[in-house]
Design an enzyme around this catalytic site. Sequence first.
Site, PDB file in Angstrom:
ATOM      1  CG  ASN A  18      -3.736   6.188  -3.203  1.00  0.00           C
ATOM      2  OD1 ASN A  18      -2.703   5.997  -2.540  1.00  0.00           O
ATOM      3  ND2 ASN A  18      -4.086   5.408  -4.203  1.00  0.00           N
TER       4      ASN A  18
ATOM      5  CE1 TYR B 107      -2.423  -1.123   0.300  1.00  0.00           C
ATOM      6  CE2 TYR B 107      -2.934  -0.756  -2.008  1.00  0.00           C
ATOM      7  CZ  TYR B 107      -2.112  -0.564  -0.913  1.00  0.00           C
ATOM      8  OH  TYR B 107      -0.976   0.184  -1.037  1.00  0.00           O
TER       9      TYR B 107
ATOM     10  CG  HIS C 138       2.210   6.468  -7.593  1.00  0.00           C
ATOM     11  ND1 HIS C 138       0.947   6.544  -8.103  1.00  0.00           N
ATOM     12  CD2 HIS C 138       2.276   5.271  -6.936  1.00  0.00           C
ATOM     13  CE1 HIS C 138       0.267   5.445  -7.773  1.00  0.00           C
ATOM     14  NE2 HIS C 138       1.055   4.667  -7.082  1.00  0.00           N
TER      15      HIS C 138
ATOM     16  CG  ASP D 272       1.855   2.042   0.071  1.00  0.00           C
ATOM     17  OD1 ASP D 272       2.480   2.811   0.818  1.00  0.00           O
ATOM     18  OD2 ASP D 272       1.268   2.417  -0.938  1.00  0.00           O
TER      19      ASP D 272
ATOM     20  CG  HIS E 173      -0.133   7.663   0.802  1.00  0.00           C
ATOM     21  ND1 HIS E 173       0.301   6.456   1.294  1.00  0.00           N
ATOM     22  CD2 HIS E 173      -0.637   7.394  -0.439  1.00  0.00           C
ATOM     23  CE1 HIS E 173       0.059   5.499   0.414  1.00  0.00           C
ATOM     24  NE2 HIS E 173      -0.505   6.043  -0.647  1.00  0.00           N
TER      25      HIS E 173
ATOM     26  CB  VAL F 198       6.454   4.746  -4.930  1.00  0.00           C
ATOM     27  CG1 VAL F 198       7.198   3.994  -6.019  1.00  0.00           C
ATOM     28  CG2 VAL F 198       6.031   6.124  -5.385  1.00  0.00           C
ATOM     29  CG  HIS F 199       3.161  -0.464  -4.253  1.00  0.00           C
ATOM     30  ND1 HIS F 199       2.064  -1.003  -4.847  1.00  0.00           N
ATOM     31  CD2 HIS F 199       2.667   0.408  -3.337  1.00  0.00           C
ATOM     32  CE1 HIS F 199       0.968  -0.492  -4.335  1.00  0.00           C
ATOM     33  NE2 HIS F 199       1.309   0.380  -3.425  1.00  0.00           N
TER      34      HIS F 199
END
Lengths: 461, 461
Positions: free
Chosen positions: B227, B193, B322, B163, B312, B350-351
Amino acid sequence: MEFRSILLGFSLYLVYFVDIVISRHTSSFVRSEWPSTDIPLDSEVFAVPKGYNAPEQVHITQGDYDGKAVVISWVTTSEPGKSEVLYSKEEHKYDRTAQGRYTNYTFYDYTSGYLHHCLVDDLEYDTKYYYKIGTGDSAREFWFQTPPAVDPDAPYAFGIIGDLGQTYNSLSTLQHYMHSGAQSVLFVGDLSYSDRYEHNDGIRWDTWGRFIERSAAYQPWIWTAGNHEIEYRPELGEVATFKPYLHRVTTPYLASKSSSPMWYAVRRASAHIIVLSSYSPFVKYTPQWWWLKGELQQVDRERTPWLIVLMHAPLYNSNEAHYMEGESMRAAFESWFVQYKVDIVFAGHVHAYERSYRISNINYNVTSGNRYPVPDKCAPVYVTVGDGGNQEGLALRFSDPQPDYSAFREASYGHSTLELKNRTHALYHWNRNDDGKQVPTDFVVFHNQYCSVESFFHIQQ
Amino acid sequence: MEFRSILLGFSLYLVYFVDIVISRHTSSFVRSEWPSTDIPLDSEVFAVPKGYNAPEQVHITQGDYDGKAVVISWVTTSEPGKSEVLYSKEEHKYDRTAQGRYTNYTFYDYTSGYLHHCLVDDLEYDTKYYYKIGTGDSAREFWFQTPPAVDPDAPYAFGIIGDLGQTYNSLSTLQHYMHSGAQSVLFVGDLSYSDRYEHNDGIRWDTWGRFIERSAAYQPWIWTAGNHEIEYRPELGEVATFKPYLHRVTTPYLASKSSSPMWYAVRRASAHIIVLSSYSPFVKYTPQWWWLKGELQQVDRERTPWLIVLMHAPLYNSNEAHYMEGESMRAAFESWFVQYKVDIVFAGHVHAYERSYRISNINYNVTSGNRYPVPDKCAPVYVTVGDGGNQEGLALRFSDPQPDYSAFREASYGHSTLELKNRTHALYHWNRNDDGKQVPTDFVVFHNQYCSVESFFHIQQ
């Protein structure tokens, strides 16, 4: 709510009550089984129509969102021939023409015939149309009846067939279905089982097309893909999934703004029917997920009170065969089915019959939640009708004891019918193939999840 | 088992014991955060290399199954130019040439540059190679080091990044990573992104390509799709999923007999790395399912004791962001991960950062089974490293209390490193970006799931 409706509701409630008392039932019926082998290639069941390049494997499906169009499909083998349909409201007096297109494909050492698909649109509702395809002595004539206009009280009878194949059991199922009076087939996947032959022999796709023509040329079959349509054979160099299926079958997916023929929706009479693909991406952020999210939001239960979902792999199944294979999709979609009060989810895959109560497992939580599916009046009834009759045979081992979520189950061949009577009630039967006879075995009155008079008669379905 | 190994194991055990005592930890660290906004387009971070049609966005990935090949990728913008790589073991003395190919794509109103991909194969192990792309004054030179031969005791250091995006936090993560000494990046999805911009603006794919070049031109990044790579935009007429990703990134999927670049495996030093696609079909009977089944069967732990899976969407995650989105894939694959004793499953999405204990939930049974994940010494450790630094910001809300399955979690940016020391032990760190400094925060000694001397030192990781 008019008095007649209330009276009908009350009568049906009594019938239902009788049914519910004997429910949570694992049938002890032992089917006298024909061998689960495919009908031989030279059987008259698969007879090729007479005449040079005669159209064969004729089948129709709904061609638009609301039922005013059909797609007529057929195969020619010697040459493409015309991709043209003549049609009219009067028999033998064809005054309109529609132009289609054709395609073909190869699968390893098999080359298909010319696969024609022709959209016939701008039809009138509730009208019988005659149609003719092919030319000269080889021309063939059929007919179909359009559905009534989309209306919350429009009665309509669907048949539900899954995992059909092309055995004598398949033939029995199809013959019984054809006497049911149902007007359209909701097909829940696994069509020809051609992939059970060496090199996924396409010849068994052709025999299957000729086998179902007796019904599918006259009324739409609404298609759902099953695992036997994937036909992923990397060792043969065939890695494009669903290749024969996508060439042979059409779905009106663009009409419901889907980006793939694998998932789509149609409205027909008083029903909104959503077709899902068990073997395409469906988790959050994937196209099918976005599409279903949007489609559910725009279902208008005031126009189509009956919300029906089709898929191949069942979300609830207490047979040892394919047990919990639907968990991945359940995790993705079950909460929506409850939120949007889906009436019934029909699936196939398991070669037996099973009907659930209205239950959900949406509170399952990997950290701290509930373990079991619980009664949930907003949940769909889950019906598995994977018992069409294919060569793989029956799934005879149910888990013991029968789980609380399972209402009725029996490992024999058959099909279901769903008669939508009005916006509140529908009659549902599962019909066992009983040594050549069709025997109504499981019967439920469904109260519509959106419109039913729950204050009067709410019971746990 | 030689004495040196035992001694090392014992020392590491002591370190690990210290670690385990303070474990099951939700960090209270509050990150001093740069704004989660993308670095401006005109920043020197995204500088276009000088010269007419100079190759830009240079990045390499493993090009075969065992690490004797790379694919070198770059972009030209004015004209295609040569799709050619000059390379050699001596700097500036190029004696070998490889020919690639180029492609391009449009996405709504964006047209990409010329995207070159060139396989350079038949390399020697453990060797530094120099390479040159472009011509004349615009030519650019880089180098890479091939891995040691596949061998159970070959040491190797991987970085794990997920991410990433292109914010100042992303830059901090990348700079810290580049000082880690790791030799290759396992990238767990969500790259540029670009899809967060109007019309999925491809310009942000180009800036991202220039941003990562500082690392990715010199060492292979092993790609997993997230995603944000789906880029499904039906309202723009863009319904082919993963379109920019599949044009810009290559994976050596054919070498592991996969039928799709979305899932594949490579072996590198002592590791067998399996890359899965969270957003492609993965349930039973789908190509990814068949492929994974086959690939797991042929993993040779005697040659590659370290079995690592990348995806992912995490299968275990106790962040509210999530939460349980990985349940669908967990239902499909978790039992295999336990059966084949996967060492570690790395995910992003997940950040925040989270590491699990060795736990499984494979006995969960919708009819009668267990509810919670339980300690399972055969299970992988699940690590979420979705904290690269993208513009969506951190996932700050963890479930409270911390579930038993969760060992360590912290919502701040960073990256991980995994140093495989030999067939039995590996050192693992998660490195927080701490106000510009890299701070090793979570540290674990992994005992190999296949080779570790469990009889001496078995503890629950």
